[in-house]
Design a protein around this motif. Sequence first.
Motif, mmCIF file in Angstrom:
data_model
loop_
_atom_site.group_PDB
_atom_site.id
_atom_site.type_symbol
_atom_site.label_atom_id
_atom_site.label_comp_id
_atom_site.label_asym_id
_atom_site.label_seq_id
_atom_site.Cartn_x
_atom_site.Cartn_y
_atom_site.Cartn_z
ATOM 1 N N SER A 161 0.846 -1.193 0.000
ATOM 2 C CA SER A 161 0.000 0.000 0.000
ATOM 3 C C SER A 161 0.877 1.237 0.000
ATOM 4 N N THR A 164 0.022 3.548 3.114
ATOM 5 C CA THR A 164 0.588 2.966 4.338
ATOM 6 C C THR A 164 2.086 3.183 4.386
ATOM 7 N N TYR A 216 4.777 -4.791 4.468
ATOM 8 C CA TYR A 216 3.351 -4.576 4.678
ATOM 9 C C TYR A 216 2.654 -5.328 3.550
ATOM 10 N N GLU A 218 -0.836 -7.072 1.893
ATOM 11 C CA GLU A 218 -2.302 -7.147 1.892
ATOM 12 C C GLU A 218 -2.787 -8.501 1.406
ATOM 13 N N SER A 219 -1.989 -9.148 0.561
ATOM 14 C CA SER A 219 -2.358 -10.474 0.065
ATOM 15 C C SER A 219 -1.085 -11.281 -0.173
ATOM 16 N N LYS A 244 0.549 -8.368 8.103
ATOM 17 C CA LYS A 244 -0.339 -8.949 7.099
ATOM 18 C C LYS A 244 -1.730 -8.447 7.421
ATOM 19 N N ALA A 245 -2.229 -7.533 6.610
ATOM 20 C CA ALA A 245 -3.549 -6.945 6.844
ATOM 21 C C ALA A 245 -4.636 -7.857 6.303
ATOM 22 N N GLY A 246 -5.838 -7.687 6.801
ATOM 23 C CA GLY A 246 -6.990 -8.409 6.257
ATOM 24 C C GLY A 246 -7.128 -9.815 6.794
#
Length: 685
Positions: A161, A164, A216, A218-219, A244-246
């Motif tokens: 991101s 971010t 960072y 996201e997937s 690891k977001a999400g």
Amino acid sequence: MLNEKLTNPKSIAIIGASNNLQTPGGRVLKNLIDQKYKGELFAVNPKEIIVQGVKCFQNIDNLPKVDLAIIAIAAKYTLDTVKILAQQKNTKGFIIFSAGFSEKDEEGKKLEQAIVDEINSVGGTLLGPNNIGLINQNFAGVFTTPIPKLNSKGVDFISGSGATAVFIIEAAMATGLTFSSVYSVGNSAQIGVEEVLEHLDETFEEATSSKVKLLYIESVENPQKLLKHANSLIQKGCKIAAIKAGSSSAGSRAASSHTGALANSDVAVDALFKKAGIVRCYGRNELITVASIFMHPELVGKNIVIITHAGGPAVMLTDTLSKNGLNVPEIKGKKSEELLSKLYLGSSVSNPIDFLATGNAEQLETIIDYCEHKFEEIDAMVVIFGSPGLFEVFDVYDVLHKKIRTCKKPIFPILPSVVNVKKEIDFFIEKGNITFPDEVLFGNALGKIVNTSKPKRITKIKSTFNSDKIRTIIKSVTNGYLQPQIVKELLLAADIPIVNEAICTSKKECKKVANELEYPVVMKIVGPVHKSDVGGIILNISSEEKLIASFDTIMKIEGATSVLIQPMKKGIELFIGAKKEDKFGHLVLCGLGGIYIEVLKDTQAALAPVSKNEALEMIQNLKSYKIIQGFRNQQGVNENKFAEIIEKVSDLLAIAPEIIELDLNPLLGNSKEIIAVDARIRIEK
């Protein structure tokens, strides 16, 4: 490997360059100029001749050959632009800021793929689209601000991101954390976080490369690549922290087994990070704090001394460190009394060492010297020093600056007065130091680092395994849950101990089997998946009369097709499970079994393949480990046998990857043996 013309270009063209610094094309050119890019700079804009003092071409066709193109024009014009650059200008590096691609719609996705195909055809590398760009030691190819202080020994940061990335850079700059490189991958059309990490691994040099990597994500698109290169970098001496977001439980929505309900994509991420040795973080400030600790000498041991002139923060830090398994040991004896005599009346040296609000630089230096040379039990120092705003503390921070560089034991400076002594903190940072503004955040981050497992070496399955037999069984069955007899054959082929059992469809068969197995026996329903939910398990059947009555009871249950009879075994109920989780492969879980798995949900998970040592670590990390060890004169479980069965399950999964869910629940264990008494396996070819 990333093309060198992306990471170290000798010439850069800004497509969509502008004199307006409030546009991406204007700001990126300004950043390149301000950061003193040493190569050739070209601008492309049909309305300009000179842009920010740089020669501007009105038509891309007139542009000379160029290594890297930074594209800041509307998405619909990008494909034609890329074609000219790739085919006519020998361009191999591409950064596309533009949005409107796969993140938008299906047409955008097709356009993005066409651009990737064009760049692939010439062996080029694309960063983006829909990103903020790239910063490294060679150039600042981003359209955002601020540009962080660059240092070859700073952190390498890869972000999925752009926004971010900016926020993390801003927060990091306030603490003194520096960067070696920042990669923003955007849509990851051609390269994502995993590919950049691969590049950092393959170009790593012991003497010159950064040893701290931040991610960072996201997937996780390629878990095995992430695992391989993170593991490799850590083995080379690097340290990695990642967000690891999400977090998602989507993977467990359709679960029809205990394992399916307990294992999901977030559990898989945890297992992946654990296997790689990555410290998992959940927020920007935590990530920055972990990175800042990484930049200090590594903590060896767990005994921390807290040096403070403020009682409250020291108490909160003591609590936090203790909760994370670190020690704040009491300091006592002749040497401590000697130190106390050198401090103001009312000071305390028991740990925390509190030298009061009136404490000064000279006293701090004395305390640090005692902790470094005379208190041998101490492994590291945390110094908490701010100010009520009555006087400047430059001299205190000068002592810290000097001692951080000369002491062998790590010194972590917590400087909480971000307003009262902002000038002093800025001065301290300017001299190359890193600070921590919050003691609790610091304590939790240090605990997280200390408690993160070392990376696991990738293991191979045992060559003695009966793989031919297993493959023959798998080829002979259809998708879905396997019949009990087939499950038994698979487990026996995998050398997994299973209780003697037989399936019966009549009372006559039940009598014969019960006599062979010897009373007492257990009777279980065959048909419904969750036997206990439908009352399909009857224990301690000790007579023929009870056997017949039990058969009648079970066969009346909806879905019953037959009964399974086993000898009644005793022991601690254990659980081993496995689930195939999307791109991650198989997750292997263990814990207490029976109803405990539903009530306690106390399990440990590892990404297959799982070695015996890894399995032992899983067992020993269970909250219920004391029960497995044996508790209050109750016999425990043979840990080695438990770990061996976990390893055998992992090997079975390697030979039969069609297994998508496996439940051994319960296994009954004692100090001599562990036997699976109930098992389910679901396959999908």
